[in-house]
Design a protein around this motif. Structure first.
Motif, mmCIF file in Angstrom:
data_model
loop_
_atom_site.group_PDB
_atom_site.id
_atom_site.type_symbol
_atom_site.label_atom_id
_atom_site.label_comp_id
_atom_site.label_asym_id
_atom_site.label_seq_id
_atom_site.Cartn_x
_atom_site.Cartn_y
_atom_site.Cartn_z
ATOM 1 N N MET A 29 0.777 -1.320 -0.070
ATOM 2 C CA MET A 29 0.055 0.031 -0.044
ATOM 3 C C MET A 29 0.790 1.301 -0.321
ATOM 4 O O MET A 29 0.589 2.351 -0.331
ATOM 5 C CB MET A 29 -0.939 -0.023 1.295
ATOM 6 C CG MET A 29 -1.985 -1.168 0.959
ATOM 7 S SD MET A 29 -3.113 -1.087 2.385
ATOM 8 C CE MET A 29 -2.545 -1.712 3.528
ATOM 9 N N ARG A 30 2.164 1.075 0.470
ATOM 10 C CA ARG A 30 3.053 2.212 0.386
ATOM 11 C C ARG A 30 3.653 2.285 -1.067
ATOM 12 O O ARG A 30 3.937 3.218 -1.677
ATOM 13 C CB ARG A 30 3.970 2.211 1.436
ATOM 14 C CG ARG A 30 5.289 3.233 1.425
ATOM 15 C CD ARG A 30 6.381 3.021 2.504
ATOM 16 N NE ARG A 30 6.741 1.763 2.472
ATOM 17 C CZ ARG A 30 7.775 1.367 1.589
ATOM 18 N NH1 ARG A 30 8.107 1.880 0.764
ATOM 19 N NH2 ARG A 30 8.058 -0.250 1.780
ATOM 20 N N ARG B 243 -2.027 3.147 -5.453
ATOM 21 C CA ARG B 243 -3.480 2.980 -5.738
ATOM 22 C C ARG B 243 -3.860 1.885 -5.176
ATOM 23 O O ARG B 243 -5.148 1.824 -5.022
ATOM 24 C CB ARG B 243 -3.084 2.782 -7.353
ATOM 25 C CG ARG B 243 -2.848 3.960 -8.319
ATOM 26 C CD ARG B 243 -2.784 3.696 -9.497
ATOM 27 N NE ARG B 243 -1.533 3.026 -9.977
ATOM 28 C CZ ARG B 243 -1.195 2.306 -11.124
ATOM 29 N NH1 ARG B 243 -2.217 2.577 -12.049
ATOM 30 N NH2 ARG B 243 -0.368 1.398 -11.045
ATOM 31 N N VAL B 244 -3.114 0.722 -4.634
ATOM 32 C CA VAL B 244 -3.683 -0.437 -3.916
ATOM 33 C C VAL B 244 -4.286 0.361 -2.755
ATOM 34 O O VAL B 244 -5.443 -0.243 -2.248
ATOM 35 C CB VAL B 244 -2.607 -1.343 -3.608
ATOM 36 C CG1 VAL B 244 -3.407 -2.338 -2.776
ATOM 37 C CG2 VAL B 244 -2.198 -1.968 -5.199
ATOM 38 N N ALA C 183 -8.093 -0.036 -1.338
ATOM 39 C CA ALA C 183 -8.517 -0.579 -0.122
ATOM 40 C C ALA C 183 -9.524 0.481 0.759
ATOM 41 O O ALA C 183 -10.417 0.178 1.208
ATOM 42 C CB ALA C 183 -7.329 -0.850 0.959
ATOM 43 N N GLY C 184 -9.161 1.638 0.518
ATOM 44 C CA GLY C 184 -10.199 2.690 1.059
ATOM 45 C C GLY C 184 -11.513 2.839 0.526
ATOM 46 O O GLY C 184 -12.515 2.892 1.205
ATOM 47 N N GLU D 141 -6.276 3.198 -12.278
ATOM 48 C CA GLU D 141 -6.022 2.711 -13.245
ATOM 49 C C GLU D 141 -5.022 1.527 -13.382
ATOM 50 O O GLU D 141 -3.978 1.432 -12.654
ATOM 51 C CB GLU D 141 -4.805 3.860 -14.360
ATOM 52 C CG GLU D 141 -5.853 4.887 -14.616
ATOM 53 C CD GLU D 141 -6.787 4.634 -15.911
ATOM 54 O OE1 GLU D 141 -6.446 3.812 -16.503
ATOM 55 O OE2 GLU D 141 -7.950 5.277 -15.950
ATOM 56 N N PRO D 142 -5.408 0.435 -14.345
ATOM 57 C CA PRO D 142 -4.749 -1.032 -14.183
ATOM 58 C C PRO D 142 -3.079 -0.632 -14.483
ATOM 59 O O PRO D 142 -2.960 0.335 -15.464
ATOM 60 C CB PRO D 142 -5.385 -1.744 -15.169
ATOM 61 C CG PRO D 142 -6.958 -1.276 -15.051
ATOM 62 C CD PRO D 142 -6.609 0.338 -14.789
ATOM 63 N N ASP D 143 -2.385 -1.328 -14.126
ATOM 64 C CA ASP D 143 -0.992 -1.357 -14.540
ATOM 65 C C ASP D 143 -0.737 -1.977 -15.975
ATOM 66 O O ASP D 143 -1.734 -2.809 -16.430
ATOM 67 C CB ASP D 143 -0.127 -2.457 -13.454
ATOM 68 C CG ASP D 143 1.178 -2.718 -13.831
ATOM 69 O OD1 ASP D 143 1.642 -2.810 -14.806
ATOM 70 O OD2 ASP D 143 1.951 -2.012 -12.705
ATOM 71 N N PRO D 144 0.029 -1.271 -16.735
ATOM 72 C CA PRO D 144 0.108 -1.812 -18.037
ATOM 73 C C PRO D 144 0.759 -3.089 -18.176
ATOM 74 O O PRO D 144 0.310 -3.674 -19.382
ATOM 75 C CB PRO D 144 1.079 -0.550 -18.729
ATOM 76 C CG PRO D 144 1.235 0.616 -17.650
ATOM 77 C CD PRO D 144 0.689 -0.162 -16.314
#
Length: 452
Positions: free
Chosen positions: A241-242, A246-247, A251-252, A425-428
């Motif tokens: 999360m650090r 975006r993760v 989670a939030g 945004e999803p990872d490329p």
């Protein structure tokens, strides 16, 4: 002498049973990963058993002589261990593999349910109730969310939204929908205590079906590359999360997505029975309408997310729709009074809007495709945290603001998630070609527009 002609094999008569291959293809067309089919059945039964107690356990404790405040503390401790178990389900899936995590959750639930029924409840010993019921809280998230990690790891990206829709259909179909219906039928006949024994049987059946009949290989070993160091794996489930902010945002969003649901379950029973004028049984029917609408909407929005885009679906059908329907849960009864049909429509629309967030279970692994277990740990931690975050909002705001203020707080929180979702945004590296595309995208290609 010539050898006799080789006879042709005789085709067995048609018994009317479709071949296994046809069954598998039919299941696949529904969006269920065929190799995981029995897992979905197991989750439905397991969560039905776990959900049997949802509507009456705190009242049962109070009826047996426990102070209401102490009963609330027992439930709160359970909520904390559920959140921890939800987090561990992803972290340990990276380390052990989802199947072993599910096995651990299954064993924990059975052992501590037996201790609850044979030791803690007969004596009504408060410290024992805190300990045993609290430890049982690790059971269902390890089992259920462990299977969710398995689904996300084993399902092709282009079908993942539909697959997690089926997962949440099974999960919420059991907890609280079928679980509450089972309790409503058995408590008048057998009593609350024997109903809790029936829950044990349902959980045992669901767990055995999932663990014995699912043979899909992905879930039988650790998911993270180089996951041999337990401390590194567990620390990574927090540090992601650090490393991937975006993760943490996802989670939030997950905390808020069902936080309003758990908050409303605390305050709406009193609002509908004491202010609006419903009987307790009418309120329970209203709750059944809400979650019946939700379980079928889970399937719908899982498939819509695969077509329309996960972020777009969550933003409009989840965040914005929940903001509107949270207010509807308060203002429709205020205007209509104890009019069941009008209130049922408001409840159903809220249940449907909750399902708009379903694609988040597909989206979060896409934010860290090389560390899906760690990403799912963060997501599952958010899911577990929502079980006490929502009630905490109610505890703080109910006195000064009332139910009207709580409805506005939850509506504004849902609107805040609409903003947050734009950052997910999803990872490329997470390549997800459209379902009708016969050729996978090349490495490094952009995701289809529908995913954004």
């Amino acid at each position: 002498m010539s050898s006799p002609a080789r006879s042709q094999p005789v085709r067995p008569p048609d018994t009317g049973a479709p071949p296994a291959g046809r069954l598998r293809s039919g299941v696949a067309r529904l969006g269920i990963p065929p190799a995981l089919t029995w897992g979905f059945v197991g989750i439905l039964l397991f969560m039905t058993g776990d959900g049997v107690e949802t509507g009456f356990f705190s009242k049962y404790l109070a009826d047996q002589g426990l102070a209401k405040a102490d009963a609330a503390v027992v439930i709160a401790v359970y909520g904390i261990t559920v959140a921890l178990g939800a987090w561990l389900s992803g972290a340990l899936s990276d380390l052990w593999g989802p199947r072993r995590v599910m096995t651990a959750g299954f064993a924990i639930w059975l052992v501590f349910q037996v201790l609850l029924l044979t030791v803690a409840l007969p004596t009504m010993n408060y410290p024992l109730l805190l300990l045993i019921y609290g430890l049982r809280g690790f059971g269902y998230p390890l089992f259920a969310y462990g299977f969710l990690v398995w689904v996300t790891a084993a399902t092709p990206p282009q079908r993942l939204g539909t697959a997690v829709g089926w997962y949440w259909f099974a999960f919420t179909g059991g907890l609280p929908t079928l679980g509450s219906l089972v309790a409503s039928a058995t408590i008048p006949l057998a009593g609350s205590y024997r109903t809790l024994w029936l829950a044990l049987g349902l959980v045992m059946l669901g767990g055995l079906l999932a663990l014995l009949l699912v043979r899909e290989p992905t879930g039988r070993s650790g998911l993270a590359p180089g996951s041999g160091n337990p401390l590194t794996t567990l620390a990574g489930s927090v540090s992601i999360m650090r490393r991937r902010p975006r993760v943490a945002i996802g989670a939030g969003v997950r905390v808020i997505s069902t936080g309003s649901q758990f908050g409303f379950l605390v305050c709406l029973p009193f609002f509908f029975t004491e202010t609006v004028g419903f009987s307790t049984s009418a309120w329970l029917r209203l709750l059944s309408v809400m979650f019946a609408a939700n379980i079928f909407a889970n399937l719908f929005f899982g498939a819509v997310g695969d077509r329309l885009g996960w972020q777009r679906t969550m933003t409009w059908f989840g965040a914005v729709a929940c903001a509107v329907t949270c207010l509807g849960l308060y203002y429709v009864p205020v205007v209509a009074g104890p009019h069941f049909a009008a209130c049922a429509v408001a409840a159903a629309l809220y249940g449907i809007a909750l399902a708009g967030y379903v694609p988040i279970s597909a989206l979060i692994p896409a934010l860290a495709p090389r560390h899906k277990g760690q990403a799912m740990s963060a997501l599952n931690l958010g899911a577990g945290a929502s079980t006490f975050a929502g009630p905490a909002v109610v505890a703080v705001a109910l006195g000064p603001l009332g139910v009207q203020g709580i409805a506005w707080i939850f509506a504004l929180l849902h609107l805040a998630t609409a903003v947050a979702i734009r950052f997910l945004e999803p990872d490329p590296e997470f390549i997800a070609p459209p379902p009708d595309s016969p050729v996978p995208a090349a490495d490094g290609a952009e995701l289809p527009a529908g995913r954004h």
